[in-house]
Design a protein around this motif. Structure first.
Motif, mmCIF file in Angstrom:
data_model
loop_
_atom_site.group_PDB
_atom_site.id
_atom_site.type_symbol
_atom_site.label_atom_id
_atom_site.label_comp_id
_atom_site.label_asym_id
_atom_site.label_seq_id
_atom_site.Cartn_x
_atom_site.Cartn_y
_atom_site.Cartn_z
ATOM 1 N N VAL A 97 0.871 -1.168 0.000
ATOM 2 C CA VAL A 97 0.000 0.000 0.000
ATOM 3 C C VAL A 97 0.911 1.221 0.000
ATOM 4 C CG1 VAL A 97 -1.653 1.291 1.436
ATOM 5 C CG2 VAL A 97 -1.846 -1.182 1.238
ATOM 6 N N ARG A 98 0.494 2.288 -0.672
ATOM 7 C CA ARG A 98 1.308 3.514 -0.662
ATOM 8 C C ARG A 98 1.509 3.977 0.769
ATOM 9 N NH1 ARG A 98 -0.795 7.982 -4.706
ATOM 10 N NH2 ARG A 98 -0.617 8.971 -2.686
ATOM 11 N N LEU A 99 2.711 4.448 1.082
ATOM 12 C CA LEU A 99 3.028 4.860 2.437
ATOM 13 C C LEU A 99 2.092 5.966 2.929
ATOM 14 C CD1 LEU A 99 4.828 4.511 4.915
ATOM 15 C CD2 LEU A 99 6.356 6.237 3.921
ATOM 16 N N ASP A 100 1.803 6.950 2.080
ATOM 17 C CA ASP A 100 0.921 8.029 2.531
ATOM 18 C C ASP A 100 -0.480 7.512 2.830
ATOM 19 O OD1 ASP A 100 0.624 7.667 -0.243
ATOM 20 O OD2 ASP A 100 0.121 9.768 -0.587
ATOM 21 N N ASP A 101 -0.962 6.549 2.048
ATOM 22 C CA ASP A 101 -2.275 5.956 2.324
ATOM 23 C C ASP A 101 -2.260 5.169 3.635
ATOM 24 O OD1 ASP A 101 -3.352 6.994 -0.008
ATOM 25 O OD2 ASP A 101 -3.108 5.134 -1.155
ATOM 26 N N LEU A 102 -1.202 4.433 3.874
ATOM 27 C CA LEU A 102 -1.104 3.634 5.088
ATOM 28 C C LEU A 102 -1.027 4.521 6.326
ATOM 29 C CD1 LEU A 102 -0.828 0.971 6.590
ATOM 30 C CD2 LEU A 102 1.619 1.018 6.062
ATOM 31 N N VAL A 103 -0.168 5.526 6.294
ATOM 32 C CA VAL A 103 -0.045 6.429 7.443
ATOM 33 C C VAL A 103 -1.367 7.156 7.670
ATOM 34 C CG1 VAL A 103 1.114 8.485 8.361
ATOM 35 C CG2 VAL A 103 2.450 6.676 7.241
ATOM 36 N N ALA A 104 -2.010 7.612 6.596
ATOM 37 C CA ALA A 104 -3.307 8.277 6.739
ATOM 38 C C ALA A 104 -4.325 7.343 7.385
ATOM 39 C CB ALA A 104 -3.810 8.760 5.379
ATOM 40 N N HIS A 105 -4.333 6.092 6.981
ATOM 41 C CA HIS A 105 -5.256 5.109 7.569
ATOM 42 C C HIS A 105 -5.021 4.979 9.076
ATOM 43 C CE1 HIS A 105 -7.573 1.427 8.073
ATOM 44 N NE2 HIS A 105 -6.527 0.938 8.716
#
Length: 134
Positions: A97-105
């Protein structure tokens, strides 16, 4: 994958950008929430949660949900969102998963705890138009 793993500053920047994109009705209640990026959760935290391996915990909310706070409280520590860098990076590598998507999640999930939201409500927030996790 080549190069250096993203550092704590990069993860914090993603977290803060996620918070900045939240709907105003949420953001206005987050002023005092502190975002901390640590390598892994400490042994005491893991033991309290019954988690055996530090890479199994990507984030944690410490504090009282907004609906449980009282104006009569004083001297309490500020609410905190802990993000655990190594666990986030491990999940990033495993899931692709894209890092920004994962951190946002992870951030949205922990903010959800700040507001006392259920997991279903958190997923709805993530999936809403203007989603900070996308």
């Amino acid at each position: 994958m080549m190069g250096e793993a993203p550092g704590a500053d990069a993860i914090e920047a993603i977290a803060r950008a996620t918070i900045a994109r939240l709907p105003a009705r949420f953001a206005e209640h987050l002023g005092a929430v502190v975002v901390l990026v640590e390598e892994v959760a400490d042994d005491e935290t893991l033991a309290e949660l019954g988690i055996e391996h530090p890479l199994d915990l990507t984030g944690l909310y410490h504090g009282r949900p907004v609906g449980e706070k009282s104006s009569m409280e004083s001297g309490a520590m500020p609410d905190r969102i802990h993000l655990y860098r190594r666990a986030i990076l491990e999940e990033w590598i495993e899931t692709e998963v894209r890092l920004d998507d994962l951190v946002a999640h992870v951030v949205i999930h922990e903010i959800g705890h700040h507001f006392g939201l259920s997991d279903d409500a958190m997923h709805a927030l993530e999936d809403a138009p203007g989603d900070p996790g996308r």
